[in-house]
Scaffold this motif. Structure first.
Motif, short mmCIF file in Angstrom:
data_model
loop_
_atom_site.label_atom_id
_atom_site.label_comp_id
_atom_site.label_asym_id
_atom_site.label_seq_id
_atom_site.Cartn_x
_atom_site.Cartn_y
_atom_site.Cartn_z
N ALA A 131 0.83 -1.21 0.00
CA ALA A 131 0.00 0.00 0.00
C ALA A 131 0.87 1.26 0.00
CB ALA A 131 -0.93 0.00 1.21
N ALA A 132 1.89 1.28 0.85
CA ALA A 132 2.79 2.44 0.88
C ALA A 132 3.56 2.54 -0.43
CB ALA A 132 3.75 2.33 2.07
N GLY A 133 3.90 1.41 -1.03
CA GLY A 133 4.57 1.43 -2.33
C GLY A 133 3.71 2.05 -3.41
N THR A 134 2.40 1.84 -3.33
CA THR A 134 1.48 2.46 -4.29
C THR A 134 1.59 3.98 -4.21
OG1 THR A 134 -0.03 0.61 -4.05
CG2 THR A 134 -0.94 2.61 -5.00
N LEU A 135 1.71 4.50 -3.00
CA LEU A 135 1.88 5.94 -2.82
C LEU A 135 3.19 6.41 -3.45
CD1 LEU A 135 0.66 8.50 -1.60
CD2 LEU A 135 1.77 7.90 0.56
N TRP A 136 4.27 5.63 -3.27
CA TRP A 136 5.54 5.97 -3.92
C TRP A 136 5.35 6.00 -5.44
CZ3 TRP A 136 10.08 8.17 -3.56
CH2 TRP A 136 11.01 7.96 -4.57
N PHE A 182 11.66 8.69 1.26
CA PHE A 182 10.26 8.27 1.34
C PHE A 182 10.07 7.23 2.45
CE2 PHE A 182 6.68 5.56 -0.04
CZ PHE A 182 5.67 6.51 0.01
N GLY A 183 11.00 6.29 2.56
CA GLY A 183 10.93 5.29 3.63
C GLY A 183 10.93 5.95 5.01
N LEU A 184 11.77 6.96 5.17
CA LEU A 184 11.80 7.70 6.45
C LEU A 184 10.50 8.46 6.68
CD1 LEU A 184 15.49 8.98 6.38
CD2 LEU A 184 14.55 7.10 7.75
N ALA A 185 9.91 8.99 5.61
CA ALA A 185 8.63 9.69 5.74
C ALA A 185 7.52 8.71 6.14
CB ALA A 185 8.28 10.39 4.42
N VAL A 186 7.55 7.50 5.57
CA VAL A 186 6.56 6.48 5.96
C VAL A 186 6.73 6.14 7.43
CG1 VAL A 186 5.88 4.05 5.63
CG2 VAL A 186 6.26 5.53 3.64
N TRP A 187 7.99 5.97 7.87
CA TRP A 187 8.25 5.70 9.29
C TRP A 187 7.67 6.82 10.16
CZ3 TRP A 187 10.85 8.52 12.97
CH2 TRP A 187 11.05 7.88 14.20
N ALA A 188 7.98 8.07 9.82
CA ALA A 188 7.52 9.20 10.64
C ALA A 188 6.00 9.29 10.65
CB ALA A 188 8.13 10.50 10.12
N ALA A 189 5.37 9.17 9.48
CA ALA A 189 3.91 9.25 9.42
C ALA A 189 3.25 8.13 10.22
CB ALA A 189 3.45 9.20 7.97
N SER A 190 3.92 6.98 10.25
CA SER A 190 3.36 5.83 10.97
C SER A 190 3.64 5.90 12.46
CB SER A 190 3.93 4.53 10.41
OG SER A 190 3.60 4.38 9.04
N TYR A 191 4.92 5.95 12.83
CA TYR A 191 5.32 5.80 14.23
C TYR A 191 5.30 7.08 15.04
CZ TYR A 191 6.34 1.14 12.72
OH TYR A 191 6.21 -0.12 12.21
N ALA A 199 16.14 4.20 21.90
CA ALA A 199 16.81 4.76 20.72
C ALA A 199 17.28 3.67 19.76
CB ALA A 199 18.00 5.62 21.15
N ARG A 200 17.83 2.56 20.29
CA ARG A 200 18.32 1.49 19.41
C ARG A 200 17.18 0.87 18.60
NH1 ARG A 200 22.25 0.53 23.93
NH2 ARG A 200 20.37 -0.04 25.06
N ARG A 201 16.02 0.73 19.19
CA ARG A 201 14.87 0.20 18.43
C ARG A 201 14.45 1.18 17.35
NH1 ARG A 201 11.68 -4.21 20.24
NH2 ARG A 201 9.83 -3.20 19.42
N ASN A 202 14.48 2.46 17.66
CA ASN A 202 14.16 3.46 16.65
C ASN A 202 15.19 3.45 15.53
OD1 ASN A 202 11.70 4.59 17.55
ND2 ASN A 202 12.79 5.75 19.11
N LEU A 203 16.46 3.32 15.86
CA LEU A 203 17.50 3.24 14.82
C LEU A 203 17.29 2.01 13.93
CD1 LEU A 203 20.67 4.38 16.79
CD2 LEU A 203 19.47 5.62 14.97
N LEU A 204 16.93 0.90 14.55
CA LEU A 204 16.63 -0.31 13.79
C LEU A 204 15.49 -0.01 12.80
CD1 LEU A 204 15.97 -3.87 15.22
CD2 LEU A 204 14.41 -2.83 13.60
N MET A 205 14.42 0.57 13.28
CA MET A 205 13.27 0.82 12.43
C MET A 205 13.57 1.87 11.35
SD MET A 205 11.12 -1.39 13.31
CE MET A 205 9.67 -0.85 12.41
N LEU A 206 14.37 2.87 11.69
CA LEU A 206 14.79 3.85 10.67
C LEU A 206 15.62 3.18 9.58
CD1 LEU A 206 15.62 6.80 13.06
CD2 LEU A 206 13.83 6.80 11.31
N GLY A 252 12.54 1.71 1.54
CA GLY A 252 12.34 2.82 0.61
C GLY A 252 13.24 2.74 -0.61
N ALA A 253 14.52 2.45 -0.39
CA ALA A 253 15.46 2.35 -1.51
C ALA A 253 15.06 1.20 -2.42
CB ALA A 253 16.87 2.17 -0.99
#
Length: 163
Positions: A75-80, A97-106, A124-131, A138-139
């Motif tokens: 679904a997010a890929g459709t937006l891309w 875009f991947g970072l934007a999806v993360w921010a919009a979601s989390y 912080a480490r969990r957030n770094l993992l998810m980022l 995204g890439a």
């Protein structure tokens, strides 16, 4: 191929390396931070809220988590596919875009729906993992979308003129 369909397929395929990286990086977290990753937490919360029969057992919840995770990736890929600029740097744009999806979601809809606490309240480490895995997603989404919509840029199409 239609850009929306290419984006959806790209997002679906990109969820594979993302999911693999999530699993590997999760194992490297300190033990106290190795609680379930967000896709599982989200699935458990949604299932708990369902007014109908709920899936039972870890295997069912794992399968449901994976299905939801891949569907969200598509679904997010459709937006891309809809928003991606043509002939730009797909990897850099896709990572952003991947970072934007993360921010919009989390930081956005997930805490607003009271599904999970915002990312700012997680280690912080969990957030770094998810980022990191959202950058991978995204890439990869951008690369797949470009390949599917502009195959000549990757050498998979027959050349128009062979001279």
């Amino acid at each position: 191929m239609n850009r929306y369909l290419a984006g959806a397929l790209g997002g679906l395929l990109a969820t594979v390396p993302m999911t693999i990286a999530m699993g590997r990086l999760h194992k490297r977290l300190p033990r106290e931070e190795q609680y379930p990753l967000p896709p599982r937490e989200i699935t458990e919360d949604v299932v708990e809220r369902m007014p109908v029969n709920k899936p039972r057992g870890d295997t069912s919840l794992t399968q449901l988590t994976l299905a939801a995770h891949f569907a969200y990736g598509a679904a997010a890929g459709t937006l891309w596919g809809a928003l991606a600029p043509k002939n730009q740097r797909p990897v850099a744009g896709g990572m952003a875009f991947g970072l934007a999806v993360w921010a919009a979601s989390y930081l956005g809809w997930i805490p607003a729906a009271k599904v999970l606490r915002p990312a700012t309240q997680h280690p912080a480490r969990r957030n770094l993992l998810m980022l990191a895995v959202h950058c991978i997603w995204g890439a990869s989404t951008a690369g797949w979308t470009r390949l599917l919509t502009e195959p000549r840029t990757h050498g998979f199409a027959r050349k128009a003129n062979r001279g």
